[in-house]
Design a protein around this motif. Sequence first.
Motif, PDB file in Angstrom:
ATOM      1  N   LEU A 181       0.825  -1.043   0.026  1.00 58.72           N
ATOM      2  CA  LEU A 181       0.216  -0.139   0.043  1.00 58.72           C
ATOM      3  C   LEU A 181       0.696   1.392  -0.083  1.00 58.72           C
ATOM      4  N   GLY A 182       2.263   1.036   0.337  1.00 58.36           N
ATOM      5  CA  GLY A 182       3.086   2.300   0.420  1.00 58.36           C
ATOM      6  C   GLY A 182       3.699   2.550   1.603  1.00 58.36           C
ATOM      7  N   HIS A 183       3.240   2.012   2.863  1.00 58.79           N
ATOM      8  CA  HIS A 183       3.712   2.271   4.078  1.00 58.79           C
ATOM      9  C   HIS A 183       5.056   1.990   4.324  1.00 58.79           C
ATOM     10  N   ALA A 232       1.232   3.431   9.907  1.00 59.69           N
ATOM     11  CA  ALA A 232       0.707   2.229   9.944  1.00 59.69           C
ATOM     12  C   ALA A 232       0.997   1.553  11.189  1.00 59.69           C
ATOM     13  N   ILE A 233       0.300   0.951  12.088  1.00 62.56           N
ATOM     14  CA  ILE A 233       0.576   0.245  12.937  1.00 62.56           C
ATOM     15  C   ILE A 233      -0.223  -1.522  13.023  1.00 62.56           C
ATOM     16  N   ALA A 234       0.718  -2.348  13.227  1.00 64.34           N
ATOM     17  CA  ALA A 234       0.379  -3.738  13.290  1.00 64.34           C
ATOM     18  C   ALA A 234       0.170  -4.347  14.343  1.00 64.34           C
ATOM     19  N   ALA A 235      -0.968  -4.689  14.836  1.00 65.09           N
ATOM     20  CA  ALA A 235      -0.953  -5.392  15.894  1.00 65.09           C
ATOM     21  C   ALA A 235      -0.771  -6.912  16.068  1.00 65.09           C
ATOM     22  N   ALA A 236      -0.369  -7.538  17.141  1.00 65.57           N
ATOM     23  CA  ALA A 236      -0.222  -8.842  17.025  1.00 65.57           C
ATOM     24  C   ALA A 236      -1.213  -9.711  17.228  1.00 65.57           C
ATOM     25  N   ASN A 237      -2.315  -9.102  17.512  1.00 64.92           N
ATOM     26  CA  ASN A 237      -3.744  -9.735  17.641  1.00 64.92           C
ATOM     27  C   ASN A 237      -4.848  -8.933  17.370  1.00 64.92           C
ATOM     28  N   LEU A 261      -6.375  10.942  15.467  1.00 65.06           N
ATOM     29  CA  LEU A 261      -5.959  10.195  14.175  1.00 65.06           C
ATOM     30  C   LEU A 261      -7.128   9.565  13.797  1.00 65.06           C
ATOM     31  N   ARG A 262      -7.157   9.484  12.344  1.00 64.86           N
ATOM     32  CA  ARG A 262      -8.173   8.949  11.551  1.00 64.86           C
ATOM     33  C   ARG A 262      -7.779   7.612  11.053  1.00 64.86           C
ATOM     34  N   ILE A 263      -8.571   6.646  11.180  1.00 67.61           N
ATOM     35  CA  ILE A 263      -8.154   5.150  10.459  1.00 67.61           C
ATOM     36  C   ILE A 263      -9.193   4.977   9.345  1.00 67.61           C
ATOM     37  N   PRO A 264      -8.484   4.509   8.264  1.00 69.04           N
ATOM     38  CA  PRO A 264      -7.033   4.319   7.864  1.00 69.04           C
ATOM     39  C   PRO A 264      -6.510   5.382   7.426  1.00 69.04           C
ATOM     40  N   ASP A 265      -7.301   6.816   7.254  1.00 69.06           N
ATOM     41  CA  ASP A 265      -6.661   7.839   6.681  1.00 69.06           C
ATOM     42  C   ASP A 265      -5.419   8.550   7.092  1.00 69.06           C
ATOM     43  N   ASP A 266      -5.316   8.509   8.458  1.00 68.46           N
ATOM     44  CA  ASP A 266      -3.941   9.108   9.016  1.00 68.46           C
ATOM     45  C   ASP A 266      -3.185   8.020   9.261  1.00 68.46           C
ATOM     46  N   VAL A 267      -3.651   6.722  10.007  1.00 68.62           N
ATOM     47  CA  VAL A 267      -3.007   5.531  10.207  1.00 68.62           C
ATOM     48  C   VAL A 267      -3.436   4.366   9.849  1.00 68.62           C
ATOM     49  N   SER A 268      -3.089   3.506   9.208  1.00 72.04           N
ATOM     50  CA  SER A 268      -3.748   2.173   8.962  1.00 72.04           C
ATOM     51  C   SER A 268      -3.386   1.233  10.170  1.00 72.04           C
ATOM     52  N   VAL A 269      -4.339   0.117  10.430  1.00 75.88           N
ATOM     53  CA  VAL A 269      -4.092  -0.527  11.430  1.00 75.88           C
ATOM     54  C   VAL A 269      -4.564  -1.844  11.023  1.00 75.88           C
ATOM     55  N   THR A 270      -3.571  -3.153  11.457  1.00 80.21           N
ATOM     56  CA  THR A 270      -3.973  -4.414  11.394  1.00 80.21           C
ATOM     57  C   THR A 270      -3.976  -4.993  12.742  1.00 80.21           C
ATOM     58  N   VAL A 316      -7.010 -11.213   5.437  1.00 81.57           N
ATOM     59  CA  VAL A 316      -8.253 -10.418   5.255  1.00 81.57           C
ATOM     60  C   VAL A 316      -8.372  -9.042   5.198  1.00 81.57           C
ATOM     61  N   ARG A 317      -8.649  -8.611   4.114  1.00 81.16           N
ATOM     62  CA  ARG A 317      -8.667  -7.142   3.906  1.00 81.16           C
ATOM     63  C   ARG A 317      -9.914  -6.340   4.110  1.00 81.16           C
ATOM     64  N   ARG A 318     -10.028  -5.481   5.103  1.00 78.28           N
ATOM     65  CA  ARG A 318     -11.338  -4.897   5.422  1.00 78.28           C
ATOM     66  C   ARG A 318     -10.644  -3.303   5.222  1.00 78.28           C
ATOM     67  N   ASP A 319     -11.379  -2.641   6.069  1.00 78.50           N
ATOM     68  CA  ASP A 319     -11.254  -0.936   5.952  1.00 78.50           C
ATOM     69  C   ASP A 319     -10.331  -0.456   6.847  1.00 78.50           C
ATOM     70  N   SER A 320      -9.582  -1.084   7.669  1.00 78.96           N
ATOM     71  CA  SER A 320      -8.622  -0.175   8.426  1.00 78.96           C
ATOM     72  C   SER A 320      -7.310  -0.217   7.923  1.00 78.96           C
ATOM     73  N   THR A 321      -7.173  -0.389   6.813  1.00 79.90           N
ATOM     74  CA  THR A 321      -5.767  -0.370   5.812  1.00 79.90           C
ATOM     75  C   THR A 321      -6.085   0.533   4.684  1.00 79.90           C
ATOM     76  N   ALA A 322      -5.243   1.368   4.145  1.00 84.21           N
ATOM     77  CA  ALA A 322      -5.299   2.244   3.063  1.00 84.21           C
ATOM     78  C   ALA A 322      -3.910   2.618   2.604  1.00 84.21           C
ATOM     79  N   PRO A 323      -3.584   3.303   1.500  1.00 84.09           N
ATOM     80  CA  PRO A 323      -2.197   3.837   1.299  1.00 84.09           C
ATOM     81  C   PRO A 323      -2.251   4.955   2.372  1.00 84.09           C
ATOM     82  N   PRO A 324      -0.953   5.195   2.463  1.00 85.64           N
ATOM     83  CA  PRO A 324      -0.986   6.323   3.485  1.00 85.64           C
ATOM     84  C   PRO A 324      -1.129   7.634   2.598  1.00 85.64           C
ATOM     85  N   ARG A 325      -1.407   8.693   3.520  1.00 89.35           N
ATOM     86  CA  ARG A 325      -1.520  10.059   2.863  1.00 89.35           C
ATOM     87  C   ARG A 325      -0.259  10.501   2.393  1.00 89.35           C
TER      88      ARG A 325
END
Lengths: 366, 366
Positions: A206-208, A273-278, A294-303, A355-364
């Motif tokens: 995504l570019g992160h 972006a921040i990846a969490a272990a669960n 901060l908005r998700i995923p606009d400002d920061v993506s989360v997994t 599984v891709r949902r809405d918490s990830t997007a390209p970084p601004r």
Amino acid sequence: MRPWFARSDDRRKGQRVAATLADVARRAGVSAATVSRVLNDNYPVAPATRQRVLRAVQELEYVINGNARALAASTSDLIGVLVNDVADPFFGLIASGVQSETGGDKLAVVCNTTGAPDRELNYLTLLQRQRAAGVVLSGSAIEEPEHIHAVTERLRRLAAAGTRIVLCGRPPLPGLAGGGDDAKVATLAFANRDGARELTEHLLALGHRRIGYVAGPADRTTTRHRLEGHRAALAARGMGAGSGRLIAHCAYDRASGRRATLALLDAEPGLTAIAAANDTMALGVCAALRERGLRIPDDVSVTGFDDLPFSADAFPGLTTVRLPLYQAGALAGRLLMGHESPPPDGLVTIPAEVVRRDSTAPPRRP
Amino acid sequence: MRPWFARSDDRRKGQRVAATLADVARRAGVSAATVSRVLNDNYPVAPATRQRVLRAVQELEYVINGNARALAASTSDLIGVLVNDVADPFFGLIASGVQSETGGDKLAVVCNTTGAPDRELNYLTLLQRQRAAGVVLSGSAIEEPEHIHAVTERLRRLAAAGTRIVLCGRPPLPGLAGGGDDAKVATLAFANRDGARELTEHLLALGHRRIGYVAGPADRTTTRHRLEGHRAALAARGMGAGSGRLIAHCAYDRASGRRATLALLDAEPGLTAIAAANDTMALGVCAALRERGLRIPDDVSVTGFDDLPFSADAFPGLTTVRLPLYQAGALAGRLLMGHESPPPDGLVTIPAEVVRRDSTAPPRRP
DNA sequence: CCAGGGAAAGAAAGCGCTTTCTACCCTCGG
DNA sequence: CCGAGGGTAGAAAGCGCTTTCTTTCCCTGG
């Protein structure tokens, strides 16, 4: 103070409270052996006799004594399921899966270890006492040689006594071989490394480039594997494993995830972006981000990781890695029941899938 | 095909696999009685002798045989916990609570009944076989006289045999008195009616007048109580119990909640709020509303029930009724262990409390 | 110095089943 | 008409503990 329930003493003193095999035998006018044979259906009994016995069983409301039976036949109806905590859906799903395959004949004993080594050992002893027919160990193991050794020894003894053992979501125990003639222990390994790698690859694609990682407790295998996968993905892009400042270790719960995220944000405000272990931690990550405006995923993506049922309904829908936990539990159950056999090396890998949902997007673009 | 695990036959044929009390006694140079006394610490034993016995236990890695013990002493280390499904956090929390209070000495057998009456009875029989020390029944009961009678009978027999019984989130069973000298069964009742009433009052106070209700299966007590509370709130405002078209019955899961909502929306497009009978369904309600392009709470307010952990992180944060499930489970555990006594009538009401979050707001003026 | 008593240990009878071994009866084939 | 053998049933020996009832031993007081 007299307790509110009937004391067992009350019972012992008084007249017999439950009918025994002998009572049934007497009533049916046969020997105890015959009653036993009718009940277990493992020896020819004349139809007429069988009927008489069954009627007596009905009339006396006879219920066999499981302990006596277990003692005499040296069998057991118990299956132990060790989990960190059943209230955690991760483990609840596994336990439920095990149940689904063992429920008819066996009773599943669920043991909450809270991840503590001593409780784990203690429960194994209790299960050994009951001569459990099988044990499923789930919950990520502490990577401490001493404890691993202790568990291995306990399991070896259990196996020697005929208890079947399945490790679910744990690393194989060296020394407890999986296959061949002296096979003892089957291991279901989750594809934690691969799943984590693919997830981080998704983020990278995504570019992160500045990705924070909220890891679990440092001494757990699962933590290590997931972190390794994350690092592998970074390394493949020629990115350093990330300065230590991008990684925060903490407990596998929501509150810890939140705190860790706040710390991460303070140390590296430029994270995209921040990846969490669960998944549970991921919820904490989201909460922390929101607190910081901060908005998700606009400002920061989360997994997240695990794809627990709530992840789809979280806000925003969590991009995560799906682990078929219920199915893994069910497989463990089938293995224990002997309805299925593990491969020769005893090792089954449970696949993980992004599984891709809405918490990830390209970084601004900054 | 040879099974992958050691067969119990293998064991019986071969030499003894586990040390017995007699082995320990021989090694320590004492009688079996003495070993038993040391192990149970219920009879004076000279310190020196005790030491010798304990050493022998260590050396032989002796683990007592729970079945033999249970048989001889007519006691049991098992506690049964009947739930619909442990994978459901509602039940997972209860089970975890029970465990927290019983875990040290007892083993908790978790039984997934899926809410099916026959499985419930079947598990009760299995627990009776094992002469369980106690049983917690949770999961809303089917309101079918026949089944209620069958369960009552089974429980009566269990209680007669000394098994302690706690109903958790179920209506009291008439005929199984709660208090006094012949107390048998304690009942923990959730304040479903009150909680539901207060929740609907909250909706009414916000100004909602056309409120849909997604109820659970019609034959469950819990369903009925929550619905009654809802209706009571409406009635207090002089509002009819709502035309049947405002109420949809379905299963207690997300997918059903979604479908029911779609149906409700078709029948009554003017709804400004929908109350779901539990949080899980509420997620389905939210999903359905979103599909229809309706915003929460701007267009339609939504409420749940139970306040499961995920409800705070759902989108939007779910207004719901908190039920202290873990604590209720823990109380059930304490009751079973005899660490606490129920009131004379055996009935404890677990309070419910409305939790306001972001899924409810005043209706838009049309 | 000896009877009396308390403390510690052992013998043995179960607890309620399973299972081997034995006994019995009836039907056949020779 | 008799011995063999299949089909049923029973007797009894455990399974590994707990617990009551005895026994043994040593210490104390009269």
